[in-house]
Design a protein around this motif. Structure first.
Motif, PDB file in Angstrom:
ATOM      1  N   CYS A   1      -0.892  18.165   6.645  1.00  0.00           N
ATOM      2  CA  CYS A   1      -2.160  18.398   5.944  1.00  0.00           C
ATOM      3  C   CYS A   1      -1.851  18.395   4.459  1.00  0.00           C
ATOM      4  O   CYS A   1      -1.046  19.201   3.991  1.00  0.00           O
ATOM      5  CB  CYS A   1      -2.753  19.735   6.386  1.00  0.00           C
TER       6      CYS A   1
ATOM      7  N   ARG B   1      -6.678  22.919   9.007  1.00  0.00           N
ATOM      8  CA  ARG B   1      -7.855  22.979   9.869  1.00  0.00           C
ATOM      9  C   ARG B   1      -7.480  22.642  11.308  1.00  0.00           C
ATOM     10  O   ARG B   1      -6.504  21.938  11.577  1.00  0.00           O
ATOM     11  CB  ARG B   1      -8.921  21.992   9.384  1.00  0.00           C
TER      12      ARG B   1
ATOM     13  N   ASP C   1     -11.154  32.930   6.070  1.00  0.00           N
ATOM     14  CA  ASP C   1     -10.980  31.484   5.938  1.00  0.00           C
ATOM     15  C   ASP C   1     -11.459  31.056   4.572  1.00  0.00           C
ATOM     16  O   ASP C   1     -12.635  30.783   4.358  1.00  0.00           O
ATOM     17  CB  ASP C   1     -11.766  30.769   7.039  1.00  0.00           C
TER      18      ASP C   1
ATOM     19  N   HIS D   1     -10.649  28.481   1.252  1.00  0.00           N
ATOM     20  CA  HIS D   1      -9.920  27.278   0.876  1.00  0.00           C
ATOM     21  C   HIS D   1     -10.195  27.017  -0.593  1.00  0.00           C
ATOM     22  O   HIS D   1     -11.337  26.775  -0.975  1.00  0.00           O
ATOM     23  CB  HIS D   1     -10.417  26.109   1.742  1.00  0.00           C
TER      24      HIS D   1
END
Length: 311
Positions: free
Chosen positions: A77, A99, A307, A309
């Protein structure tokens, strides 16, 4: 494994190293293998990670922090590069969340330099480890390896850096070129190494023609394989030092790399009066991963809970 806070991983091009770590960096368990980026498809990364953790009995709710080539465009990733000057605390706060995984997995970014163009992945985490142990550090860090990095560090930031392909050159010359016939037997000569370093520093422009002389001296003189190997290394490292003079001249140098290779760089620098100290690569990598993990927690990027990002 009740005291394990997180899993730290150094995922390289050819290697994979995984540590089960307590919050203070104490290693509870370790595993590794030849599972580098060069040997994997994107779909393989999650399998390798989970299989490796199952091998040492890691629970499914333990988070993971990864540095290195898993974050490359060709890796698992992509973790975008941070531009220089780069404050090292940003490695943790700007980590990329992978993810599609049931576990919380975050990959630390690399560092890029726009002019002159340059990039690193993994070395920045080792430098963060150095700063974790020595927060007031300011100076030059050399990370010997396949692609040796010379890095200027100040105010807990990477200011600029350069890369020399000395390790890769040595590997190619000693195993793939005509010089390989002169190095069929292992061995080493300090005298040959030191002489070659001096020659390359004084007259770096002569190195291209002196390289073939290594083979010629095996054929028409009494040079040994040990002397040939040491001379090749000395010419290449000496040439590198000539090209990176701005990083080490009138400065002390901190080395982070494999012990034997760091010893050669320390020896070469010592010949020209530059003091060098060598730090353990694993210790600096672990400290850098711990630092990133703590920064994530401090900034409420609670691994396994939120979560977020940032990239």
């Amino acid at each position: 494994m009740d005291n394990v806070a997180f899993i730290g991983v150094d995922w390289g091009t050819t290697s994979f190293r995984l540590w089960a770590l307590e919050a203070d960096g104490t290693v509870a368990a370790f595993t590794n293998g030849p599972f580098g980026m060069a040997n994997l498809k994107r779909s393989d990364y999650g399998v390798v990670l989970e299989d490796s953790m199952a091998k040492i009995g890691i629970a499914h709710d333990v988070p993971v922090v990864i540095c290195g080539m898993a974050g490359a465009a060709q890796g698992w990733c992509e973790a975008p590069y941070l531009p220089t000057p780069t404050p090292l605390y940003a490695l943790g706060s700007d980590a990329t969340k992978v993810r599609g995984t049931t576990r919380d997995v975050r990959i630390l970014p690399g560092v890029k330099q726009l002019s002159p163009a340059n990039v690193m992945r993994g070395e920045e985490t080792q430098i963060a480890g150095l700063l974790h142990h020595h927060p007031d550090f300011s100076g030059t860090v050399c990370l010997p390896g396949t692609h040796t990095k010379w890095v200027r560090v100040e105010n807990q930031s990477i200011l600029d850096f350069d890369t020399c392909m000395t390790g890769e050159q040595f590997g190619l010359f000693s195993s793939k070129s005509v010089l390989s016939h002169s190095m069929l037997v292992d061995g080493w000569s300090d005298a040959a190494f030191e002489d070659a370093v001096n020659v390359a520093l004084e007259e770096p422009e002569t190195v291209p023609r002196l390289l073939f002389g290594i083979r010629a001296n095996m054929l028409v003189s009494e040079q040994t394989a040990a002397e040939a190997r040491a001379r090749l290394s000395g010419l290449l490292i000496g040439q590198e030092l000539s090209a990176t003079r701005g990083f080490w001249e009138n400065r002390n140098v901190t080395l982070i790399g494999a012990s034997e290779l760091s010893k050669l760089y320390s020896q070469a620098l010592g010949q020209i009066g530059i003091a060098a100290r060598a730090l353990n690569t694993d210790e600096m990598t672990i400290a850098g991963l711990v630092s990133a993990y703590k920064i994530q927690k401090e900034r409420h990027l609670c691994l396994g809970a939120v979560d977020v990002h940032l990239i």
